[in-house]
Write an enzyme that holds these catalytic residues in place. Structure first.
Site, PDB file in Angstrom:
ATOM      1  N   TYR A  53      28.218   8.834   6.622  1.00  0.00           N
ATOM      2  CA  TYR A  53      29.067   8.492   7.768  1.00  0.00           C
ATOM      3  C   TYR A  53      28.902   7.033   8.164  1.00  0.00           C
ATOM      4  O   TYR A  53      27.844   6.455   7.984  1.00  0.00           O
ATOM      5  CB  TYR A  53      28.718   9.366   8.971  1.00  0.00           C
ATOM      6  CG  TYR A  53      29.011  10.827   8.795  1.00  0.00           C
ATOM      7  CD1 TYR A  53      29.814  11.290   7.752  1.00  0.00           C
ATOM      8  CD2 TYR A  53      28.476  11.778   9.672  1.00  0.00           C
ATOM      9  CE1 TYR A  53      30.077  12.642   7.607  1.00  0.00           C
ATOM     10  CE2 TYR A  53      28.733  13.125   9.527  1.00  0.00           C
ATOM     11  CZ  TYR A  53      29.529  13.552   8.488  1.00  0.00           C
ATOM     12  OH  TYR A  53      29.780  14.889   8.340  1.00  0.00           O
ATOM     13  N   SER A 238      35.067  20.981  11.387  1.00  0.00           N
ATOM     14  CA  SER A 238      36.503  20.809  11.571  1.00  0.00           C
ATOM     15  C   SER A 238      37.178  22.060  12.134  1.00  0.00           C
ATOM     16  O   SER A 238      38.190  22.523  11.603  1.00  0.00           O
ATOM     17  CB  SER A 238      37.188  20.395  10.268  1.00  0.00           C
ATOM     18  OG  SER A 238      38.438  19.784  10.530  1.00  0.00           O
ATOM     19  N   LEU A 245      45.229  21.458  15.081  1.00  0.00           N
ATOM     20  CA  LEU A 245      45.375  22.564  16.026  1.00  0.00           C
ATOM     21  C   LEU A 245      45.549  22.114  17.475  1.00  0.00           C
ATOM     22  O   LEU A 245      45.848  22.930  18.345  1.00  0.00           O
ATOM     23  CB  LEU A 245      44.174  23.511  15.898  1.00  0.00           C
ATOM     24  CG  LEU A 245      44.226  24.436  14.675  1.00  0.00           C
ATOM     25  CD1 LEU A 245      42.863  25.043  14.381  1.00  0.00           C
ATOM     26  CD2 LEU A 245      45.270  25.530  14.893  1.00  0.00           C
ATOM     27  N   LYS A 248      48.838  17.563  18.241  1.00  0.00           N
ATOM     28  CA  LYS A 248      49.191  16.142  18.407  1.00  0.00           C
ATOM     29  C   LYS A 248      49.917  15.553  17.202  1.00  0.00           C
ATOM     30  O   LYS A 248      50.492  14.473  17.301  1.00  0.00           O
ATOM     31  CB  LYS A 248      47.950  15.313  18.733  1.00  0.00           C
ATOM     32  CG  LYS A 248      46.898  15.271  17.632  1.00  0.00           C
ATOM     33  CD  LYS A 248      45.664  14.520  18.133  1.00  0.00           C
ATOM     34  CE  LYS A 248      44.532  14.523  17.114  1.00  0.00           C
ATOM     35  NZ  LYS A 248      43.307  13.883  17.666  1.00  0.00           N
TER      36      LYS A 248
END
Length: 350
Positions: A53, A238, A245, A248
């Site tokens: 990350y 997720s 979900l 947007k």
């Protein structure tokens, strides 16, 4: 906040796990500090990160998220003991991470040492294999014949798994990690690691984190059944299907700064016609019950039998507060009935 045991470990973790993959790209140090403070104030004691990350993965941001968490620990040393810290070692495929080499015992040891330095801590509570050396049916590869299982040399894979466990054992013996877990793996992978641990008296895998949401329920029931009976913590990542979900992204919308506006390593494979139809119907259910789509999706994930702790992520405190509120009250039977009907109408949209 409710707390549960993390698989066969001795760790008690919150039912909510704070995911951190946006820290270093979509969020900076100040944002992360505020999220960590806010989450801890609301009872979250479980934090998940990875050496790879921030996301999307790039050489320039490799290790950045761990560094951000490390800075927070350095500024708040007394709070390290209040946190169950999980990180992950990257599998093969990135030239800038150990020259793209496959996982091995020695590479695990190297990765742990590097993560500890970035995290500015002496130990990691849960250390996970981010993905296996072999290909697995994740990231859109779960459709029939996407993978050639008959082409895999199971004996060779198992030998490497043993080597990896031996490397993890060295780290456990040295006190650098406390427990081990899997990520983006399968029932066969779980079974092999458990068998090897028992045969060779090596650390036992206590958890697995896989993608799981209302749009992607492929781990139910087979993998989750195994987790329950083998005392493996199941950690969905997720749970909002990369934001789908929330609604947007409906009608092709791409709000500024959102994940779908960034480069995607695997492409937008989740953004299908079926997914959009399913999300539109799901948003209507949320409206009917006067709850936000995000909270409804997270609350549903939380109540799935066998789920241990749900990994959530947010790019703002407003989002984080909304997400945390999803875990306060259980869903009513009426809502669960509506969702069950919806699931049968829209199975496996991606």
């Amino acid at each position: 906040m409710k707390y549960v045991r993390l698989g066969s470990s001795s760790l008690e973790v919150s039912r909510v796990c704070l995911g951190t993959m946006t820290w270093g790209v979509q969020n900076n140090q100040e944002d992360a500090n505020k999220q960590l403070d806010f989450a801890q104030m609301h009872g979250v004691n479980f934090i998940d990160t990875a050496e790879m990350y921030a996301i999307p993965p790039r050489e320039e941001t490799y290790g950045k998220t761990e560094e951000i968490i490390g800075n927070w620990f350095a500024a708040n040393p007394s709070r390290r003991k209040e946190v169950i810290l999980a990180s992950k070692v990257a599998g093969p495929g990135f030239s800038y991470i150990r020259d793209g080499e496959k996982l091995s015992g020695q590479n695990v040891i190297k990765a742990v040492e590097s993560s500890l330095k970035r995290l500015q801590t002496d130990y990691i509570d849960l250390y996970q294999l981010h993905w296996p050396n072999r290909q697995t049916p994740h990231f859109g590869n779960h459709w029939s014949n996407e993978l050639g299982f008959t082409e895999v040399n199971a004996e060779q894979q198992t030998e490497v798994m043993l080597d990896i466990l031996q490397g993890l054992a060295q780290c456990v013996s040295a006190g650098k990690i406390r427990y081990c877990g899997l990520s983006d793996d399968t029932p066969w992978g779980i079974s092999q690691y458990l068998k090897l641990s028992e045969q060779h008296n090596l650390p036992r895998m206590v958890s697995i984190q896989n993608e799981f949401s209302l749009l992607h329920t492929k781990d139910w029931p087979y993998l989750i059944e195994q987790c329950v009976h083998e005392d493996i913590a199941y950690l969905p990542w997720s749970p909002l299907a990369t934001g789908l979900l929330t609604g947007k992204y409906l009608n092709g919308a791409r709000p500024e700064g959102t994940r779908f506006t960034l480069m995607q390593r695997h492409g937008l494979f989740r953004d299908t016609n079926n997914s959009n139809k399913a999300v539109q119907a799901f948003v209507e259910i949320a409206k009917q019950h006067n709850v936000s789509p995000a909270q409804l999706a997270l609350a549903w994930c939380d109540q799935v039998n066998g789920v241990t702790s749900t990994i959530i992520g947010a790019t703002s405190l407003v989002q984080l507060e909304e997400n945390l509120n999803a875990f306060i009250e259980p869903l009513s039977n009426n809502i669960l009935d509506d969702i069950a009907h919806w699931l049968k109408q829209y199975p496996s949209p991606f």
